[in-house]
Design a protein around this motif. Structure first.
Motif: not given
Length: 394
Positions: A242-258
């Motif tokens: 569902l994610f174009p790149s690993a960076e976008e997935m990592r950014a979403l996970n960081q947002h969820f963690d916050r």
């Protein structure tokens, strides 16, 4: 010339008129008897069908095998569907066991909490007793499968595959009249009729079921969000496509963690306005809306959770260091059972407040709209049945 007799037509008209004149209780009784009577026939029919298909799937000459390919594919498809259903049963049971373990962990944390403040001592003592009772009920619960839903009462009732036969096997009354029915830790209805092998459940989306609930704000409200957030994060990790790149997935996970950290940092629990909630569907056809309506929400009398509060401002009538000026109701508040209706045990989730109606001039309570925490009840396939109130002490 042959004379036409109108007597059969007259009897037919009288028959339909008498059927339409039956009360709701009588029509429900007839439906219950019909479902209970035909259920064994369906089992016999399926058994006979399996035998016939087995005979058709015996080894045949080459010329006859091609003719049976369609039957074999149909049989394999049916077996596949049965396996999927069994896997779903196991998955629901494992998820339910996980929820019970989570409740036990919460109980242990609250039991070990050492506070000197008298208010919080009493508060944690009540939550401790509430959780203990919830765990006791959930351990004694039985998993059930939805086996039938009548289109004329789709959003009002459904049938499950539990009955008196299951009580006799366990030598204990688990399935009984007014047994609460849950999905996870959320109320979805009550058992209103118990047959030998099937029971009818009245859903909370029906207009005639009115559980007593209370608005909860704070830790319990955040815990509900955290459960859904964890489930979403787990599902998204498995869907990297569902994610174009690993960076976008990592950014979403960081947002969820916050977001998780912000929910965990908030503290305090407030138990506020009390009232009743009911569904909007009537037993005519499948309802278009699953919005629940709430009436009579106020905090006119003090109780164990705090002093009475002003309806408009939320100002406590009695001076207390722990009683803050907060609104009695807000969108997003979690509604939990109070136990005051004598049917549902206290502490179970019911709905999330979606809208609070403007207080009318001279009104003594709020009206609200809410959404069930159990999700879309039209899609129910598996539920859990708790023992009826007072049965555990028998």
């Amino acid at each position: 010339m042959r004379r036409i007799s109108y007597r059969p037509y007259l009897f037919l008209i009288l028959f339909f008129f008498s059927i339409m004149s039956l009360s709701h209780e009588s029509s429900e009784r007839i439906r219950s008897c019909a479902v209970s009577s035909f259920a064994p026939c369906w089992k016999s029919f399926n058994f006979l069908k399996e035998k016939i298909l087995f005979l058709f799937t015996l080894p045949l000459p080459v010329a006859g095998r091609s003719a049976c390919n369609g039957v074999e594919i149909e049989r394999l498809s049916r077996e596949n569907q049965l396996l999927r259903s069994q896997i779903e049963n196991v998955r629901e049971w494992l998820l339910y066991e996980d929820r019970i373990q989570e409740q036990i962990a919460r109980y242990q944390v609250i039991s070990q909490t050492n506070v000197n403040d008298v208010f919080w001592k009493e508060f944690f003592k009540r939550r401790n007793q509430e959780l203990y009772h919830m765990i006791d009920l959930q351990i004694c619960s039985l998993p059930a499968k939805v086996v039938f839903r009548e289109p004329a009462s789709w959003s009002s009732t459904l049938w499950i595959n539990l009955g008196e036969k299951d009580n006799q096997k366990l030598k204990k009354k688990i399935v009984g009249k007014n047994s609460p029915v849950l999905l996870g830790t959320s109320i979805v209805g009550i058992v209103e009729y118990v047959g030998n092998q099937q029971s009818r459940v009245r859903l909370i989306t029906d207009s005639r079921l009115t559980p007593s609930v209370r608005a909860c704000r704070g830790n319990e409200q955040n815990r509900y969000l955290l459960e859904h957030l964890d489930a979403l994060m787990f599902s998204l990790e498995l869907r990297q496509d569902l994610f174009p790149s690993a960076e976008e997935m990592r950014a979403l996970n960081q947002h969820f963690d916050r977001l998780k950290q912000a929910l965990l940092e908030q503290s305090g629990d407030f138990y506020l306005a009390k009232g009743e909630i009911h569904g909007t569907s009537h037993p005519l056809w499948r309802s278009r809306s699953q919005v629940l309506k709430g009436i009579g929400f106020n905090y006119d009398f003090s109780d164990d959770e705090g002093p009475a509060r002003d309806l408009r401002s939320g100002e406590p009538y009695a001076i207390s260091r722990k009683a803050e000026w907060i609104p009695l109701l807000k969108p997003g508040d979690l509604l939990v059972t109070t136990g005051l209706d004598g049917v549902f045990p206290p502490g179970f989730r019911v709905a999330i407040v979606s809208a609070v109606q403007t207080l009318k001039e001279g009104a003594s309570s709020y009206e609200i709209e809410a959404i069930s925490t159990a999700g879309n009840l039209d899609l129910l396939t598996h539920v859990f049945v708790l023992p009826p109130s007072g049965s555990l002490g028998d």
